[in-house]
Design an enzyme around this catalytic site. Structure first.
Site, PDB file in Angstrom:
ATOM      1  N   TRP A  41       0.806  -1.234   0.000  1.00  0.00           N
ATOM      2  CA  TRP A  41       0.000   0.000   0.000  1.00  0.00           C
ATOM      3  C   TRP A  41       0.836   1.280   0.000  1.00  0.00           C
ATOM      4  O   TRP A  41       1.799   1.411   0.750  1.00  0.00           O
ATOM      5  CB  TRP A  41      -0.882   0.008   1.248  1.00  0.00           C
ATOM      6  CG  TRP A  41      -1.550   1.326   1.476  1.00  0.00           C
ATOM      7  CD1 TRP A  41      -1.053   2.385   2.191  1.00  0.00           C
ATOM      8  CD2 TRP A  41      -2.823   1.734   0.979  1.00  0.00           C
ATOM      9  NE1 TRP A  41      -1.961   3.435   2.164  1.00  0.00           N
ATOM     10  CE2 TRP A  41      -3.058   3.050   1.434  1.00  0.00           C
ATOM     11  CE3 TRP A  41      -3.809   1.114   0.198  1.00  0.00           C
ATOM     12  CZ2 TRP A  41      -4.222   3.762   1.136  1.00  0.00           C
ATOM     13  CZ3 TRP A  41      -4.966   1.821  -0.094  1.00  0.00           C
ATOM     14  CH2 TRP A  41      -5.157   3.128   0.370  1.00  0.00           C
ATOM     15  N   MET A  42       0.389   2.248  -0.825  1.00  0.00           N
ATOM     16  CA  MET A  42       0.969   3.585  -0.794  1.00  0.00           C
ATOM     17  C   MET A  42      -0.169   4.598  -0.795  1.00  0.00           C
ATOM     18  O   MET A  42      -1.175   4.394  -1.466  1.00  0.00           O
ATOM     19  CB  MET A  42       1.790   3.799  -2.058  1.00  0.00           C
ATOM     20  CG  MET A  42       2.293   5.224  -2.220  1.00  0.00           C
ATOM     21  SD  MET A  42       3.141   5.487  -3.778  1.00  0.00           S
ATOM     22  CE  MET A  42       1.763   5.676  -4.858  1.00  0.00           C
ATOM     23  N   ASP A  44      -0.218   9.159   0.204  1.00  0.00           N
ATOM     24  CA  ASP A  44       0.371  10.462  -0.150  1.00  0.00           C
ATOM     25  C   ASP A  44       1.867  10.439  -0.486  1.00  0.00           C
ATOM     26  O   ASP A  44       2.642   9.812   0.241  1.00  0.00           O
ATOM     27  CB  ASP A  44       0.259  11.440   1.022  1.00  0.00           C
ATOM     28  CG  ASP A  44      -1.077  11.404   1.711  1.00  0.00           C
ATOM     29  OD1 ASP A  44      -1.992  10.739   1.225  1.00  0.00           O
ATOM     30  OD2 ASP A  44      -1.194  12.070   2.758  1.00  0.00           O
ATOM     31  N   GLN A  60       3.664   7.716   1.923  1.00  0.00           N
ATOM     32  CA  GLN A  60       2.957   6.959   2.947  1.00  0.00           C
ATOM     33  C   GLN A  60       2.933   5.509   2.502  1.00  0.00           C
ATOM     34  O   GLN A  60       2.422   5.180   1.419  1.00  0.00           O
ATOM     35  CB  GLN A  60       1.527   7.492   3.102  1.00  0.00           C
ATOM     36  CG  GLN A  60       1.457   8.843   3.775  1.00  0.00           C
ATOM     37  CD  GLN A  60       1.755   8.745   5.257  1.00  0.00           C
ATOM     38  OE1 GLN A  60       0.905   8.410   6.050  1.00  0.00           O
ATOM     39  NE2 GLN A  60       2.999   9.036   5.640  1.00  0.00           N
ATOM     40  N   TRP A  68      -4.329   0.197   3.779  1.00  0.00           N
ATOM     41  CA  TRP A  68      -3.726   1.170   4.699  1.00  0.00           C
ATOM     42  C   TRP A  68      -3.508   0.549   6.066  1.00  0.00           C
ATOM     43  O   TRP A  68      -4.300  -0.288   6.514  1.00  0.00           O
ATOM     44  CB  TRP A  68      -4.666   2.374   4.800  1.00  0.00           C
ATOM     45  CG  TRP A  68      -4.078   3.537   5.533  1.00  0.00           C
ATOM     46  CD1 TRP A  68      -3.351   4.557   4.997  1.00  0.00           C
ATOM     47  CD2 TRP A  68      -4.162   3.803   6.946  1.00  0.00           C
ATOM     48  NE1 TRP A  68      -2.976   5.441   5.974  1.00  0.00           N
ATOM     49  CE2 TRP A  68      -3.464   5.000   7.187  1.00  0.00           C
ATOM     50  CE3 TRP A  68      -4.746   3.150   8.024  1.00  0.00           C
ATOM     51  CZ2 TRP A  68      -3.338   5.565   8.458  1.00  0.00           C
ATOM     52  CZ3 TRP A  68      -4.615   3.711   9.298  1.00  0.00           C
ATOM     53  CH2 TRP A  68      -3.918   4.896   9.493  1.00  0.00           C
ATOM     54  N   SER A 101       1.993  11.985   7.030  1.00  0.00           N
ATOM     55  CA  SER A 101       2.554  12.825   5.959  1.00  0.00           C
ATOM     56  C   SER A 101       3.327  14.029   6.479  1.00  0.00           C
ATOM     57  O   SER A 101       3.109  14.490   7.601  1.00  0.00           O
ATOM     58  CB  SER A 101       1.428  13.293   5.045  1.00  0.00           C
ATOM     59  OG  SER A 101       0.976  12.187   4.305  1.00  0.00           O
ATOM     60  N   ASP A 175       0.283  16.906   8.863  1.00  0.00           N
ATOM     61  CA  ASP A 175       0.842  17.097   7.525  1.00  0.00           C
ATOM     62  C   ASP A 175       1.628  18.404   7.376  1.00  0.00           C
ATOM     63  O   ASP A 175       1.334  19.230   6.500  1.00  0.00           O
ATOM     64  CB  ASP A 175      -0.274  17.007   6.460  1.00  0.00           C
ATOM     65  CG  ASP A 175      -1.126  15.754   6.603  1.00  0.00           C
ATOM     66  OD1 ASP A 175      -0.646  14.793   7.241  1.00  0.00           O
ATOM     67  OD2 ASP A 175      -2.266  15.732   6.098  1.00  0.00           O
ATOM     68  N   GLU A 226      -6.262  18.553   4.736  1.00  0.00           N
ATOM     69  CA  GLU A 226      -5.056  17.750   4.910  1.00  0.00           C
ATOM     70  C   GLU A 226      -3.980  18.253   3.947  1.00  0.00           C
ATOM     71  O   GLU A 226      -4.265  18.978   2.992  1.00  0.00           O
ATOM     72  CB  GLU A 226      -5.344  16.270   4.593  1.00  0.00           C
ATOM     73  CG  GLU A 226      -6.435  15.647   5.454  1.00  0.00           C
ATOM     74  CD  GLU A 226      -6.676  14.165   5.180  1.00  0.00           C
ATOM     75  OE1 GLU A 226      -6.776  13.410   6.137  1.00  0.00           O
ATOM     76  OE2 GLU A 226      -6.781  13.782   3.995  1.00  0.00           O
ATOM     77  N   TRP A 308      -9.792   8.524  -1.585  1.00  0.00           N
ATOM     78  CA  TRP A 308     -10.080   7.765  -0.359  1.00  0.00           C
ATOM     79  C   TRP A 308     -11.395   7.000  -0.431  1.00  0.00           C
ATOM     80  O   TRP A 308     -11.619   6.075   0.344  1.00  0.00           O
ATOM     81  CB  TRP A 308     -10.072   8.692   0.863  1.00  0.00           C
ATOM     82  CG  TRP A 308      -8.695   8.947   1.406  1.00  0.00           C
ATOM     83  CD1 TRP A 308      -8.040  10.133   1.482  1.00  0.00           C
ATOM     84  CD2 TRP A 308      -7.785   7.968   1.949  1.00  0.00           C
ATOM     85  NE1 TRP A 308      -6.792   9.972   2.037  1.00  0.00           N
ATOM     86  CE2 TRP A 308      -6.613   8.655   2.334  1.00  0.00           C
ATOM     87  CE3 TRP A 308      -7.844   6.593   2.143  1.00  0.00           C
ATOM     88  CZ2 TRP A 308      -5.513   8.001   2.903  1.00  0.00           C
ATOM     89  CZ3 TRP A 308      -6.738   5.938   2.708  1.00  0.00           C
ATOM     90  CH2 TRP A 308      -5.601   6.651   3.079  1.00  0.00           C
TER      91      TRP A 308
HETATM   92  C1  FRU Z   1      -4.060  12.183   3.467  1.00  0.00           C
HETATM   93  C2  FRU Z   1      -3.768  11.605   4.832  1.00  0.00           C
HETATM   94  C3  FRU Z   1      -2.960  12.563   5.659  1.00  0.00           C
HETATM   95  C4  FRU Z   1      -2.293  11.663   6.658  1.00  0.00           C
HETATM   96  C5  FRU Z   1      -2.026  10.428   5.837  1.00  0.00           C
HETATM   97  C6  FRU Z   1      -2.134   9.162   6.595  1.00  0.00           C
HETATM   98  O1  FRU Z   1      -4.308  11.234   2.495  1.00  0.00           O
HETATM   99  O2  FRU Z   1      -4.984  11.275   5.472  1.00  0.00           O
HETATM  100  O3  FRU Z   1      -3.710  13.599   6.253  1.00  0.00           O
HETATM  101  O4  FRU Z   1      -1.121  12.220   7.164  1.00  0.00           O
HETATM  102  O5  FRU Z   1      -2.972  10.439   4.778  1.00  0.00           O
HETATM  103  O6  FRU Z   1      -1.721   8.073   5.825  1.00  0.00           O
END
Ligand code: FRU
Length: 505
Positions: A41-42, A44, A60, A68, A101, A175, A226, A308
């Site tokens: 999984w990837m 941000d 991420q 996730w 992030s 973030d 975010e 998402w």
């Molecule tokens: C955005 C987010 C960020 C958070 C990260 C978690 O896609 O929700 O706000 O830091 O992904 O994976």
């Protein structure tokens, strides 16, 4: 216990390294000109920084699953923003939490004191997300931490004084995007807090003071804010500040999306020129996009190519998600409005195979640009200029009756991407849909550039003033491309050009 943990991590790295070496990126939906993790999984893109000729992309990453989970920072490097080299995981979760992030900077003047042997350090600023505290019902589970690298981003040392920004009791507090503010000679952190932005400043990346808050009365508020970004751009000698704010949900085509504000920033607060809602990309599949640091006046943007709403359901099993193509941001002024546009980085041209350009063609009903019968037409680029702003569409299809339709609707002055019949869509009820984006320029000629990979299309209308990104999952590769018009229509030029895949070279 610690010893066992290290042994497990080491074992994982060895296994991982071995399977990386065995890489066969031939899976049907594996993008061929976009970055994907080898597996798992990837989401941000994180910590994008340019240093000593190398573009670093952190992201991420869940190294053990294709959904996730405990977030790490994966790492890849590139010298051209197109060909990526997978690097070992850069940041692992710790006692402060998962590594959410954030950003990275080159601390040129060693303000942090993290530098070694006269060399500036790279400093990463990220959110520590404490899932245990979250589960316990606390509100202060997200804090900001820093880590530094003295070996050009290869290995990272976490600052023992973490967290550097404590949580004032705000559930969504994350973030951090950090930049050097030349006028006040200090660092500025732009942070997302619920559906607001909070600015902090620091002399040394370790001690931070709150400056101001932005966003109560402006922008889209359909979801949580975010992944923000703040930087200046020049328009004919005028310095204009751009504040990017990602939002989930509440995007123009549902789910997550990237909005931005144009205004002034004085080191303390951001003042938008107006209250218009603007989108960097009309989506649905660009999210968490921010820019590279360390690139001077050139602003290079990259997002996560998913949404998402369905990111963890898409039908790729070994890995999940790609990034968008790296894009150069452009600042346009249309009427009284500043608009941020974007185009794929120029050197994408180095991937082009032989361009087949048709000039001054009159299309009656339809013109087949490519019909390969077999094999995969994409990745490729389709570019066209019309002679008048009339409706047309470009239809990509296969012999399985799957088709993706991209076009311009003159009546509504809109671009659109219709993936209703583009392929597999039963994994989420919102996926099979038609998405739209406004056209902003009133030039006679419609100018369109489509970057099409095996499972994504990025639309850049009118030199990137309107941008849209969409993913799709055909059961079989598309083999045919056709331009379709209502009656008759003249195109000043149309080209369809294959691109060399980045993993093959
Ligand atoms: C955005 C987010 C960020 C958070 C990260 C978690 O896609 O929700 O706000 O830091 O992904 O994976």
């Amino acid at each position: 216990m610690k010893y066992i943990q290290s042994a497990i991590v080491l074992l994982f790295l060895v296994i991982n390294h071995y399977s990386y070496a065995q890489k066969t990126p031939e899976e049907i939906h594996r993008p061929q000109v976009h970055f994907t993790p080898e597996k798992n999984w990837m989401n941000d893109p994180n910590g994008m920084v340019y240093y000593k000729g190398v573009y670093h992309l952190f992201y991420q990453y869940h190294p053990f699953s294709s959904v996730w989970g405990p977030m790490h920072w994966g790492h890849a490097t590139s010298t051209d923003l197109l060909h990526w080299k997978h690097e070992p995981v850069a940041l692992y979760p710790d006692t402060l939490g998962m590594i959410f992030s954030g950003s990275a900077v080159v601390d040129l003047n060693n303000t942090s004191g993290f530098g070694k042997n006269g060399e500036p350090p790279l400093v990463a600023i990220y959110t520590s997300h404490n899932a245990v505290a979250e589960k316990a019902g606390r509100n202060d589970f997200e804090t900001q931490s820093v880590a530094y690298s003295n070996d050009n981003g290869k290995t990272w040392i976490k600052f023992p004084g973490n967290p550097v920004v404590k949580n004032p009791g705000i559930r969504d507090f994350r973030d951090p995007k950090v930049m050097w503010h030349g006028e006040t000679k200090r660092w500025v952190m732009t942070l997302a807090a619920m559906d607001r932005i909070v600015f902090y400043s620091s002399p040394d990346l370790k001690n931070w003071s709150r400056e101001s808050e932005f966003g109560a009365a402006v922008g889209a508020h359909g979801g949580v804010w975010e992944c923000p970004d703040l930087f200046a751009m020049d328009h004919e000698g005028k310095k204009v500040w751009i504040l990017i704010v990602n939002l989930n949900p509440g995007g123009p085509n549902k789910g997550s999306a990237t909005q931005y504000f144009v205004g002034d920033f004085d080191g303390n607060s951001f003042k938008p020129f107006n209250t218009e809602i603007k989108w960097i990309d009309y989506d649905p599949d660009e999210y968490a996009g921010i820019t590279w640091s360390g690139t001077g006046d050139r602003k290079i943007f990259m997002g996560w190519m998913s949404n998402w709403m369905y990111a963890d359901l898409v039908p790729t099993t070994k890995w999940r998600s790609a990034t968008t193509i790296a894009r150069d941001l452009k600042l346009y002024k249309i009427g009284a409005e500043y608009l941020v546009g974007s185009l794929p980085v120029k050197n994408i041209n180095t991937l082009l195979e032989n361009a087949k350009i048709r000039r001054n063609v009159e299309v009656e009903k339809s013109l087949i640009l490519e019909d390969k019968k077999k094999g995969n037409l994409f990745p490729g680029i389709i570019e066209l200029n019309t002679a008048a702003s009339k409706s047309f569409s470009i239809v990509m299809s296969n012999t399985n009756n799957e088709k993706l339709i991209v076009g311009f609707d003159a009546e509504n002055n809109q671009y659109y991407i219709d993936r209703k019949s583009a392929g597999i869509s039963d994994f989420h009820k919102e996926f099979a849909d038609r998405h739209i984006a406004p056209r902003f320029v009133d030039d006679k000629a419609v100018k369109l550039l489509l970057l099409i990979d095996v499972a994504s299309v990025e639309l850049f209308g009118d030199n990137g003033v309107t941008v849209m990104t969409s993913i799709f999952f055909p059961k079989f590769p598309y083999t045919k491309v056709e331009v379709v018009v209502n009656d008759k229509m003249i195109f000043e030029n149309i080209s369809s050009t294959p691109l060399n895949g980045i993993w093959k070279n």
